[in-house]
Design a protein around this motif. Structure first.
Motif, PDB file in Angstrom:
ATOM      1  N   PRO A 287      -9.671  -4.073   2.652  1.00 37.24           N
ATOM      2  CA  PRO A 287     -10.798  -4.310   1.955  1.00 37.24           C
ATOM      3  C   PRO A 287     -11.981  -4.634   2.805  1.00 37.24           C
ATOM      4  CG  PRO A 287      -9.418  -6.080   1.548  1.00 37.24           C
ATOM      5  CD  PRO A 287      -8.686  -5.038   2.252  1.00 37.24           C
ATOM      6  N   ASN A 288     -11.996  -5.272   4.057  1.00 34.73           N
ATOM      7  CA  ASN A 288     -12.842  -5.739   4.872  1.00 34.73           C
ATOM      8  C   ASN A 288     -14.165  -4.900   4.843  1.00 34.73           C
ATOM      9  OD1 ASN A 288     -11.155  -7.922   5.576  1.00 34.73           O
ATOM     10  ND2 ASN A 288      -9.976  -6.726   6.687  1.00 34.73           N
ATOM     11  N   GLN A 289     -13.921  -3.453   4.818  1.00 37.73           N
ATOM     12  CA  GLN A 289     -15.152  -2.584   5.045  1.00 37.73           C
ATOM     13  C   GLN A 289     -15.986  -2.527   3.700  1.00 37.73           C
ATOM     14  OE1 GLN A 289     -13.576   1.452   4.655  1.00 37.73           O
ATOM     15  NE2 GLN A 289     -11.676   0.639   4.546  1.00 37.73           N
TER      16      GLN A 289
ATOM     17  N   GLN B  98      -9.871   3.834  -5.227  1.00 37.98           N
ATOM     18  CA  GLN B  98      -8.445   4.741  -5.227  1.00 37.98           C
ATOM     19  C   GLN B  98      -7.088   3.936  -4.820  1.00 37.98           C
ATOM     20  OE1 GLN B  98      -9.597   8.263  -3.864  1.00 37.98           O
ATOM     21  NE2 GLN B  98     -11.400   8.562  -5.152  1.00 37.98           N
ATOM     22  N   THR B  99      -7.324   3.051  -3.885  1.00 34.37           N
ATOM     23  CA  THR B  99      -6.088   2.564  -3.357  1.00 34.37           C
ATOM     24  C   THR B  99      -6.014   1.028  -3.210  1.00 34.37           C
ATOM     25  OG1 THR B  99      -6.302   4.336  -1.792  1.00 34.37           O
ATOM     26  CG2 THR B  99      -4.853   2.799  -1.133  1.00 34.37           C
ATOM     27  N   LEU B 100      -7.054   0.291  -3.229  1.00 33.83           N
ATOM     28  CA  LEU B 100      -7.025  -1.101  -3.155  1.00 33.83           C
ATOM     29  C   LEU B 100      -7.437  -2.132  -4.439  1.00 33.83           C
ATOM     30  CD1 LEU B 100      -8.588  -1.680   0.309  1.00 33.83           C
ATOM     31  CD2 LEU B 100      -6.167  -1.219  -0.146  1.00 33.83           C
ATOM     32  N   LEU B 101      -7.970  -1.219  -5.423  1.00 29.35           N
ATOM     33  CA  LEU B 101      -8.536  -1.809  -6.570  1.00 29.35           C
ATOM     34  C   LEU B 101      -7.370  -2.081  -7.248  1.00 29.35           C
ATOM     35  CD1 LEU B 101     -11.256  -2.707  -8.057  1.00 29.35           C
ATOM     36  CD2 LEU B 101     -11.109  -0.464  -9.243  1.00 29.35           C
TER      37      LEU B 101
ATOM     38  N   LEU C 212      -9.083  -6.810  -4.789  1.00 29.67           N
ATOM     39  CA  LEU C 212      -8.684  -5.745  -3.904  1.00 29.67           C
ATOM     40  C   LEU C 212      -7.445  -6.333  -3.412  1.00 29.67           C
ATOM     41  CD1 LEU C 212     -12.201  -4.684  -2.698  1.00 29.67           C
ATOM     42  CD2 LEU C 212     -11.063  -3.876  -4.516  1.00 29.67           C
ATOM     43  N   ARG C 213      -6.339  -5.221  -3.319  1.00 36.57           N
ATOM     44  CA  ARG C 213      -5.393  -5.656  -2.139  1.00 36.57           C
ATOM     45  C   ARG C 213      -5.949  -5.799  -0.810  1.00 36.57           C
ATOM     46  NH1 ARG C 213      -3.551  -1.178  -5.472  1.00 36.57           N
ATOM     47  NH2 ARG C 213      -1.869  -1.956  -6.898  1.00 36.57           N
ATOM     48  N   SER C 214      -5.228  -6.549  -0.297  1.00 40.74           N
ATOM     49  CA  SER C 214      -5.536  -6.663   1.228  1.00 40.74           C
ATOM     50  C   SER C 214      -5.130  -5.787   2.155  1.00 40.74           C
ATOM     51  CB  SER C 214      -5.012  -8.344   1.780  1.00 40.74           C
ATOM     52  OG  SER C 214      -3.573  -8.422   1.263  1.00 40.74           O
ATOM     53  N   LEU C 215      -4.312  -4.917   1.817  1.00 40.24           N
ATOM     54  CA  LEU C 215      -3.838  -3.932   2.661  1.00 40.24           C
ATOM     55  C   LEU C 215      -3.155  -2.533   1.582  1.00 40.24           C
ATOM     56  CD1 LEU C 215      -2.803  -2.843   5.550  1.00 40.24           C
ATOM     57  CD2 LEU C 215      -0.627  -3.878   4.899  1.00 40.24           C
ATOM     58  N   ALA C 216      -3.213  -1.392   1.962  1.00 37.96           N
ATOM     59  CA  ALA C 216      -3.014  -0.255   1.147  1.00 37.96           C
ATOM     60  C   ALA C 216      -1.617  -0.253   0.896  1.00 37.96           C
ATOM     61  CB  ALA C 216      -3.481   1.068   1.881  1.00 37.96           C
ATOM     62  N   PRO C 217      -1.181   0.085  -0.294  1.00 38.83           N
ATOM     63  CA  PRO C 217       0.513   0.067  -0.622  1.00 38.83           C
ATOM     64  C   PRO C 217       1.077   0.962  -0.013  1.00 38.83           C
ATOM     65  CG  PRO C 217      -0.937  -0.135  -2.655  1.00 38.83           C
ATOM     66  CD  PRO C 217      -1.863   0.127  -1.622  1.00 38.83           C
ATOM     67  N   ASN C 218       0.612   2.039   0.504  1.00 40.72           N
ATOM     68  CA  ASN C 218       1.391   2.950   1.356  1.00 40.72           C
ATOM     69  C   ASN C 218       1.492   2.559   2.741  1.00 40.72           C
ATOM     70  OD1 ASN C 218      -1.147   3.529   2.356  1.00 40.72           O
ATOM     71  ND2 ASN C 218      -1.224   5.611   1.670  1.00 40.72           N
ATOM     72  N   HIS C 219       1.085   1.599   3.255  1.00 42.17           N
ATOM     73  CA  HIS C 219       1.271   1.022   4.704  1.00 42.17           C
ATOM     74  C   HIS C 219       2.443   0.471   5.014  1.00 42.17           C
ATOM     75  CE1 HIS C 219       0.479  -1.241   8.422  1.00 42.17           C
ATOM     76  NE2 HIS C 219      -0.584  -0.529   8.465  1.00 42.17           N
ATOM     77  N   PRO C 220       3.235   0.494   5.982  1.00 39.02           N
ATOM     78  CA  PRO C 220       4.471   0.024   6.371  1.00 39.02           C
ATOM     79  C   PRO C 220       4.695  -1.337   6.234  1.00 39.02           C
ATOM     80  CG  PRO C 220       3.670   1.016   8.211  1.00 39.02           C
ATOM     81  CD  PRO C 220       2.798   1.560   7.244  1.00 39.02           C
ATOM     82  N   SER C 221       3.582  -2.245   6.613  1.00 39.55           N
ATOM     83  CA  SER C 221       3.727  -3.531   6.390  1.00 39.55           C
ATOM     84  C   SER C 221       3.110  -4.267   5.011  1.00 39.55           C
ATOM     85  CB  SER C 221       2.684  -4.087   7.442  1.00 39.55           C
ATOM     86  OG  SER C 221       2.955  -3.646   8.925  1.00 39.55           O
ATOM     87  N   TYR C 222       2.991  -3.267   4.065  1.00 41.68           N
ATOM     88  CA  TYR C 222       2.514  -3.796   2.731  1.00 41.68           C
ATOM     89  C   TYR C 222       3.697  -4.720   2.067  1.00 41.68           C
ATOM     90  CZ  TYR C 222       1.444  -3.692  -2.251  1.00 41.68           C
ATOM     91  OH  TYR C 222       1.140  -3.860  -3.341  1.00 41.68           O
TER      92      TYR C 222
ATOM     93  N   THR D  45      -1.254  -8.844  -0.539  1.00 40.96           N
ATOM     94  CA  THR D  45      -1.691  -9.585  -1.591  1.00 40.96           C
ATOM     95  C   THR D  45      -3.265  -9.319  -2.160  1.00 40.96           C
ATOM     96  OG1 THR D  45      -0.219 -11.438  -0.918  1.00 40.96           O
ATOM     97  CG2 THR D  45      -2.220 -12.121  -2.199  1.00 40.96           C
ATOM     98  N   VAL D  46      -3.444  -9.412  -3.616  1.00 44.93           N
ATOM     99  CA  VAL D  46      -4.763  -9.215  -4.148  1.00 44.93           C
ATOM    100  C   VAL D  46      -5.650 -10.465  -3.979  1.00 44.93           C
ATOM    101  CG1 VAL D  46      -6.003  -8.867  -6.314  1.00 44.93           C
ATOM    102  CG2 VAL D  46      -3.934  -7.460  -5.726  1.00 44.93           C
ATOM    103  N   TRP D  47      -6.739 -10.114  -3.539  1.00 42.93           N
ATOM    104  CA  TRP D  47      -7.690 -11.388  -3.424  1.00 42.93           C
ATOM    105  C   TRP D  47      -8.849 -11.163  -4.420  1.00 42.93           C
ATOM    106  CZ3 TRP D  47      -7.736 -15.821  -0.426  1.00 42.93           C
ATOM    107  CH2 TRP D  47      -6.529 -15.858   0.794  1.00 42.93           C
TER     108      TRP D  47
END
Length: 670
Positions: free
Chosen positions: A527-529, A554-557, A562-572, A591-593
């Protein structure tokens, strides 16, 4: 939503629900009182007086709780009176005894004051808890609203004396308990700050009896020590008829005011003044109850931080119950906590306070809780300082403050251009800001366990460079306003703008999170962008801004951030729980912030120019006001549904950014 948040037995009568809702009151100098609606201790931070002995830090648990019992008969035969416990305790092993939560008929947050009503047969007893502003003094007041006979109230005072992060095992600890007129004085050891416990009408009997094995369920959930002992130092007895009240004052002062009515009136006046300030200073048509509630929540984070140069300096507690004041959190929170609430003079004080601590072009990241020297391990806090000052100037046009602070601003830019701590420097190759070195966490994604930096982000983080560009445009505009040279700042900003296009990933439709890291460019969707859209000076094109907002939506909300990383990322990681290592490993990995929902709504408004739709994203947070930290907004939630709230029960930048966005998205009147 009424100003008075309340619920009845549907919440209070179920222990699982009543202990999951926590209340908080504060005193403006870093001290606080906090607990659960049920009255059961679940954290080491729960207590009726957590005093800031070195304001705003040095927070020390002094009065843990009052275990209350009512003796009452609704008939004419006093020999048939019954005992009604109003308190609830969970003990090591899991037993819950007594179960006073069953007597709670209603809990309400009246302004900033938590209030309980206990039903004992036909008797109704009301309890309030508040703190005196500017003093380590907590008041607990009981009043009989209804009864057919006088009733007896028995209170057992349980105390401690420890840092609010720790836990006590009794051992051979012998405190000194000295009787006073109307109360007692407790000294944990000879050099300790003393606790004065007074009552306006109770008979006070000193004692010294340790209670062993209080179970702290949430500390166990966090992978920490889950047992604590507390000392019973006095029993208070009072007989009350209908309409009569009993006030208890717990204080680090020797002679706190025992007039409960005046103390309560003063607290209510404080709340009323806060609401009056924002109503009179904000050019907002609808003075809705939601905004009122957020304004009261915002006040809890603003505290004194005195210095020889400014005895009345101000700062911001990042979150309750465990954070102290952090530079990053303070600067992000400043517009929402102070300007949106009609208190620009507090913003001015905070800006001046942090300017005094500027060193090598950086403001502090953290003032440690024990009062040691400030820590400067941040790349973004100083850049957020520029945005806080920009917002302040837009609200006040205070040229005097800009003149005063301009040398600090210029020094900051100079240090960043030539290089400062932690390899923070302007890369001459592209005009972007580089930061980081091994073993140090510099961005807001700062989780670290031992030597493990979970998200090191060494290189050129997207939000840091968005902030850098915004800071350059800000200082150039301020320079023109106060007659300082501005051309050099414009030139640096133009170069950063031209090369910010490196962040854009055309085939994905969003920005790299990091450029030029030791592992290369990082295209992880984070979400930093969103700040490259929400900040006043955006380095993205209109089409790119829309791409960022749509992708994040569509992905973080989620409903609470907002999630701090997309759920489809392997480190999620979709849940935040377990040991400190497990929790820190998930902190910025899905984690959602909650605070990010504010910038997202503002970014959405910028792209779509639809205030009503942007506000819809914020509306679920209003339901969040009656959950977790009642009357406030918390820190984080799980990334996976049902997005269980975690972390701090009250977080400064969450309250600030949701309040700021709520006002910014006010529907335009026709």
């Amino acid at each position: 939503m009424p100003m008075e948040l309340q619920f009845g037995r549907e919440i209070c009568g179920r222990l699982d629900l009543a202990e999951s809702r926590e209340w908080l009151v504060t005193n403006g100098i870093g001290g606080y009182a906090s607990g659960t609606v049920a009255g059961i201790l679940t954290r080491c931070y729960h207590g009726l007086l957590v005093a800031a002995l070195n304001p705003p830090v040095g927070r020390t648990l002094m009065l843990t709780k009052l275990d209350e019992t009512v003796q009452y008969s609704s008939g004419t035969n006093q020999d048939e009176s019954r005992y009604y416990p109003l308190h609830t305790n969970r003990w090591t092993g899991g037993s819950v005894e007594p179960q006073g939560f069953r007597q709670i008929e209603r809990f309400a947050l009246e302004g900033s004051i938590p209030t309980w009503r206990y039903a004992c047969a036909d008797a109704l007893i009301e309890k309030r808890i508040w703190m005196q502003m500017g003093a380590n003094t907590t008041y607990v007041q009981y009043q009989v609203l209804r009864a057919s006979q006088p009733l007896k109230l028995v209170l057992k005072a349980l105390v401690n004396y420890r840092d609010h992060h720790s836990r006590t095992q009794r051992g051979g600890w012998q405190m000194t308990v000295v009787p006073l007129d109307h109360g007692i004085c407790v000294a944990a050891f000879p050099e300790a700050t003393q606790l004065t416990l007074l009552s306006d009408r109770a008979e006070v009997t000193p004692t010294h009896d340790w209670y062993y094995g209080f179970d702290l369920a949430l500390e166990r959930e966090r992978g920490l020590g889950d047992r604590e002992d507390h000392l019973h130092v006095a029993t208070l007895h009072a007989t009350l008829a209908v309409g009569e009240s009993l006030t208890i004052a717990a204080s680090t002062e020797r002679k706190p005011d025992l007039n409960g009515e005046i103390a309560l009136k003063n607290r209510r006046i404080h709340d009323s003044k806060l609401l009056g300030l924002w109503r009179s200073n904000r050019a907002v048509e609808s003075k809705d109850a939601i905004t009122n509630r957020l304004v009261l929540a915002a006040d809890q984070f603003i505290v004194n931080r005195s210095s020889p140069a400014d005895p009345h300096g101000k700062t911001v507690i990042a979150g309750y119950p465990w954070f102290s004041d952090w530079g990053r959190d303070t600067m992000i929170s400043l517009p929402g906590l102070t300007l949106a609430t009609g208190q620009p003079e507090i913003a001015r004080s905070i800006l001046r306070t942090y300017a005094r601590y500027a060193d090598q072009g950086m403001i502090p990241n953290r003032f440690p809780d024990a009062g040691e020297l400030p820590e400067y391990n941040t790349v973004d806090a100083t850049l957020w300082y520029f945005e806080a000052l920009r917002a302040y100037y837009a609200d006040t046009e205070d040229d005097d403050l800009v003149q005063e602070l301009f040398p600090v601003l210029a020094d900051i830019i100079d240090w960043h251009c030539r290089g400062t701590r932690f390899n923070i420097h302007l890369d001459p190759a592209d005009g972007l800001l580089y930061a980081g070195e091994a073993g140090v966490q510099l961005t807001w994604m700062d989780a670290k366990v031992g030597d493990w930096v979970v998200t090191p982000r060494i290189g050129k983080p997207v939000e840091v460079n968005a902030l850098w560009y915004n800071a350059l445009r800000t200082i150039a505009k301020l320079a023109r306003r106060v007659g300082k040279p501005h051309q050099e700042y414009e030139a640096i900003a133009d170069r950063a703008l031209a090369r910010f296009s490196r962040f854009w990933i055309a085939d994905l439709g969003y920005c790299y999170d990091l450029l030029d890291s030791p592992e290369g460019d990082d295209d992880s969707l984070r979400p930093n962008q969103i700040f490259a859209v929400s900040l006043p000076e955006s380095p993205l094109t209109a089409a790119q801004q829309k791409g960022v907002v749509d992708t994040c939506a569509q992905t973080l909300l989620t409903s609470h951030g907002l999630r701090s990383l997309a759920p489809n990322h392997p480190s999620y990681q979709g849940t935040y729980r377990g040991s400190p290592i497990q929790r820190d490993g998930a902190y910025h990995q899905g984690t959602v912030w909650e605070w990010l929902l504010g910038p997202f709504a503002i970014a959405h408004l910028r792209v779509y120019n639809n205030p009503a739709q942007a506000r819809e994203f914020l509306e679920p947070m209003m339901n969040h006001l009656i959950d977790y930290g009642v009357g406030s907004l918390g820190e984080i939630c799980d990334g996976d549904a049902p997005m269980q709230p975690r972390g701090c029960i009250a977080q400064a930048w969450t309250v600030a950014e949701i309040l700021r966005a709520w006002i910014a998205t006010e529907p335009v009147s026709s």
